[in-house]
Each structure stands twice: as structure tokens, then as C-alpha cells.
Design a protein around this motif. Structure first.
Motif, mmCIF file in Angstrom:
data_model
loop_
_atom_site.group_PDB
_atom_site.id
_atom_site.type_symbol
_atom_site.label_atom_id
_atom_site.label_comp_id
_atom_site.label_asym_id
_atom_site.label_seq_id
_atom_site.Cartn_x
_atom_site.Cartn_y
_atom_site.Cartn_z
ATOM 1 N N TYR A 133 -8.891 -1.612 9.677
ATOM 2 C CA TYR A 133 -7.671 -1.252 8.947
ATOM 3 C C TYR A 133 -7.673 -1.976 7.613
ATOM 4 O O TYR A 133 -8.042 -3.143 7.529
ATOM 5 C CB TYR A 133 -6.421 -1.616 9.751
ATOM 6 C CG TYR A 133 -6.289 -0.835 11.043
ATOM 7 C CD1 TYR A 133 -5.542 0.342 11.090
ATOM 8 C CD2 TYR A 133 -6.918 -1.259 12.205
ATOM 9 C CE1 TYR A 133 -5.428 1.067 12.266
ATOM 10 C CE2 TYR A 133 -6.808 -0.539 13.385
ATOM 11 C CZ TYR A 133 -6.061 0.624 13.412
ATOM 12 O OH TYR A 133 -5.948 1.333 14.574
ATOM 13 N N ARG A 134 -7.208 -1.270 6.579
ATOM 14 C CA ARG A 134 -7.215 -1.842 5.241
ATOM 15 C C ARG A 134 -6.000 -1.333 4.480
ATOM 16 O O ARG A 134 -5.595 -0.171 4.624
ATOM 17 C CB ARG A 134 -8.505 -1.450 4.531
ATOM 18 C CG ARG A 134 -8.717 -2.033 3.160
ATOM 19 C CD ARG A 134 -10.209 -1.943 2.769
ATOM 20 N NE ARG A 134 -10.783 -0.621 2.929
ATOM 21 C CZ ARG A 134 -11.091 0.191 1.908
ATOM 22 N NH1 ARG A 134 -10.877 -0.182 0.663
ATOM 23 N NH2 ARG A 134 -11.634 1.363 2.135
ATOM 24 N N THR A 135 -5.380 -2.196 3.677
ATOM 25 C CA THR A 135 -4.244 -1.795 2.852
ATOM 26 C C THR A 135 -4.710 -1.567 1.419
ATOM 27 O O THR A 135 -5.321 -2.444 0.811
ATOM 28 C CB THR A 135 -3.142 -2.870 2.870
ATOM 29 O OG1 THR A 135 -2.650 -3.027 4.205
ATOM 30 C CG2 THR A 135 -1.975 -2.470 1.977
ATOM 31 N N SER A 166 -1.069 0.302 -6.808
ATOM 32 C CA SER A 166 -1.689 0.503 -8.123
ATOM 33 C C SER A 166 -2.997 1.277 -8.052
ATOM 34 O O SER A 166 -3.453 1.836 -9.053
ATOM 35 C CB SER A 166 -1.933 -0.849 -8.808
ATOM 36 O OG SER A 166 -2.802 -1.660 -8.012
ATOM 37 N N GLN A 167 -3.610 1.325 -6.870
ATOM 38 C CA GLN A 167 -4.888 2.014 -6.707
ATOM 39 C C GLN A 167 -4.771 3.315 -5.913
ATOM 40 O O GLN A 167 -5.691 4.137 -5.932
ATOM 41 C CB GLN A 167 -5.890 1.088 -5.999
ATOM 42 C CG GLN A 167 -6.189 -0.202 -6.732
ATOM 43 C CD GLN A 167 -7.136 -1.103 -5.946
ATOM 44 O OE1 GLN A 167 -7.773 -0.661 -5.005
ATOM 45 N NE2 GLN A 167 -7.199 -2.370 -6.335
ATOM 46 N N ALA A 168 -3.669 3.466 -5.204
ATOM 47 C CA ALA A 168 -3.544 4.587 -4.258
ATOM 48 C C ALA A 168 -3.756 5.952 -4.919
ATOM 49 O O ALA A 168 -4.392 6.842 -4.343
ATOM 50 C CB ALA A 168 -2.184 4.534 -3.566
ATOM 51 N N SER A 171 2.014 1.177 -1.348
ATOM 52 C CA SER A 171 0.681 0.891 -0.815
ATOM 53 C C SER A 171 0.466 1.726 0.451
ATOM 54 O O SER A 171 1.428 2.228 1.040
ATOM 55 C CB SER A 171 0.537 -0.598 -0.490
ATOM 56 O OG SER A 171 1.453 -0.981 0.533
ATOM 57 N N ILE A 172 -0.772 1.882 0.863
ATOM 58 C CA ILE A 172 -1.065 2.688 2.045
ATOM 59 C C ILE A 172 -1.939 1.904 3.010
ATOM 60 O O ILE A 172 -2.780 1.107 2.599
ATOM 61 C CB ILE A 172 -1.748 4.022 1.680
ATOM 62 C CG1 ILE A 172 -3.088 3.774 0.964
ATOM 63 C CG2 ILE A 172 -0.837 4.885 0.826
ATOM 64 C CD1 ILE A 172 -3.886 5.049 0.700
#
Length: 268
Positions: A253-255, A259-261, A236-237
């Protein structure tokens, strides 16, 4: 049933007593994705105000990866005394500052600040108090970059002036790249044009995020960009951005889940 209720109450009271006792001894907690000050206060049996006071937090926002002190009301003063004795000092993070900027200011390395503050990454937050080990003053030359420099230094495509609209996602990302000595062009136009324009200027564009890269997508009428603050071990990012879930000019800020990165573009 009354006896059972009493037993449950007694057990809850004992758990609260143990949690408070452990908190008094002071411990560190690394914020996980989805946690809030409220959930953390419930976990340790302390108040939100106590956590905020011990960590110099002026609002109710915490971020994944942030290390906060739980309990030990005297820890702040003891830490300051220890810093003074070792010749160090403390620094309150200002909005827009990065570890690289602070390290250069005090003439120490980024890794020294990370080690002295038990940081798990290179992310810092406004109003956070940092211990500066063996600081020599301002403007020293001992700083080191928090990220690997880009092979593309920008050349004629990079600019010192931020001509993007104030408070927009593009304005924020331009500033974050400038803070980390990885300048970009101020002429890439709206966010939905950034991937193509960056590639034309010689920047690498792919679907693999790295710390310091620019996340780009085509959401909304003109797309969106964000700055990749860190890539987590699980893939994750953590990104910082403006004008997505917050008003213009406010950093959020958001993680992004692993699976979507890979579904976004990244400008390196």
C-alpha cells in the motif's frame, strides 16, 4: 545540573505513567501517513507487541486510515462477549477479501460492517478481525457494493480469467477489479498499454482518481498500474499494488500525495 536532570526524568516518568494509564482505559488511533507501529507505541507509552496482540496484527505493517486499539488488554474478550450477546460474530480477513465479499458471505450490508467496526473507509487488511453484526450465515443476499458500479460492464472486453503474469501489477489490479464487480479485459497487455486499450474498449480514462479506478503510468520499461483503494479528503490517494516496492505476489500500500495524483492516468 543534577537537579535539572532529575526533574526532567521525573517529568518523563510522569508522562509515561499518564500515557500508560490512558492506554489501559483503551482508545482508538487512526493511523496517519508516515506513522509506524514504533512511533505509535512511543506516542502512547505501550509496547509494539501489545498493540499487535490487541489488534491481531501478525507483522509490523500498518496502513494510513487503519483504526487500531491502544491498551485495554481485556477489550478483545469483552468485544467477543458483546458480539455473541447481540447475535453477531467475528471474521478474520483473508488475503484477497474485500468488504463486499465478506458482506455477501454473511448476508449483511457493507455499511453495517463499516459502522460496527468504526471503519473510516472501505479498506481492510489480511488478519484483521471484523465484527459481523447480526450475521445470518454464508451466502446471504444483503451485501452492497463498496464502490459505485461502472457504467461499462465490460461486455466482450471483460473476462473472468486472469491471464496476466502471476504476481505482477497487472495481475493484482485485474483481481481487485473482479473482487469489486468491475471487471476488465485480460488482454490489455503490458501496463504501458492499458490507458489506450481501456479507452478503445469504452472505459473512461482521465486524470481524476476515484475509489475503484485504476492508476496507470509509464514508469520503467513497461509501465505500472495500481488499484485506487480510496481518495482521501486532502486529495491524496491510497493505492494497492504488486511488484513495485515488493516482490511479485506481495500486496503493498502506498499513499500518492495530492500534488502528484493528477499526473497519472485513471481508468474508470
Amino acid at each position: 545540573m543534577k537537579k535539572l536532570a532529575f526533574a526532567v526524568t521525573a517529568a518523563s516518568g510522569a508522562a509515561a505513567f499518564i500515557a500508560n494509564h490512558e492506554a489501559d482505559a483503551s482508545t482508538q488511533h487512526t493511523v496517519k501517513s508516515g506513522e509506524s507501529l514504533w512511533s505509535i507505541s512511543q506516542q502512547y507509552g505501550v509496547s509494539i507487541d501489545e498493540i499487535k496482540q490487541n489488534n491481531n496484527i501478525n507483522n509490523n505493517i500498518v496502513f494510513p486510515g487503519q483504526v487500531i486499539e491502544i491498551g485495554g488488554s481485556g477489550s478483545q474478550g469483552q468485544e467477543s462477549s458483546s458480539n455473541a450477546a447481540s447475535g453477531g460474530s467475528s471474521h478474520t480477513v483473508q488475503s484477497g477479501e474485500s468488504l463486499n465479499i465478506i458482506a455477501n458471505k454473511y448476508g449483511v450490508s457493507v455499511d453495517e460492517i463499516v459502522s460496527a467496526n468504526n471503519l473510516n473507509g472501505y479498506i481492510i487488511y489480511p488478519n484483521q478481525t471484523l465484527t459481523i453484526p447480526g450475521a445470518t450465515g454464508t451466502g446471504g443476499a444483503g451485501g452492497s457494493s463498496t464502490e459505485t458500479p461502472n457504467t461499462n460492464t465490460g461486455g466482450s472486453s471483460a473476462s473472468d480469467a486472469n491471464l496476466y503474469d502471476w504476481g505482477q501489477c497487472t495481475w493484482h489490479v485485474f483481481n481487485r477489479r473482479a473482487e469489486t464487480d468491475r471487471p476488465i479485459s485480460t488482454y490489455w497487455w503490458n501496463a504501458d498499454h492499458w490507458a489506450n486499450n481501456a479507452a478503445a474498449d469504452g472505459y473512461t480514462v482521465n486524470n481524476s482518481p476515484t475509489a475503484g479506478s485504476i492508476m496507470q503510468n509509464y514508469e520503467g520499461p513497461i509501465g505500472h498500474v495500481a488499484y485506487v483503494e480510496q481518495v482521501n479528503p486532502d486529495g491524496s490517494i491510497l493505492i494497492s499494488e504488486m511488484n513495485y516496492n515488493t516482490p511479485p505476489g506481495t500486496v503493498d500500500y502506498r499513499t500518492i500525495p495530492a500534488s502528484q495524483a493528477s499526473s497519472y492516468n485513471y481508468i474508470h
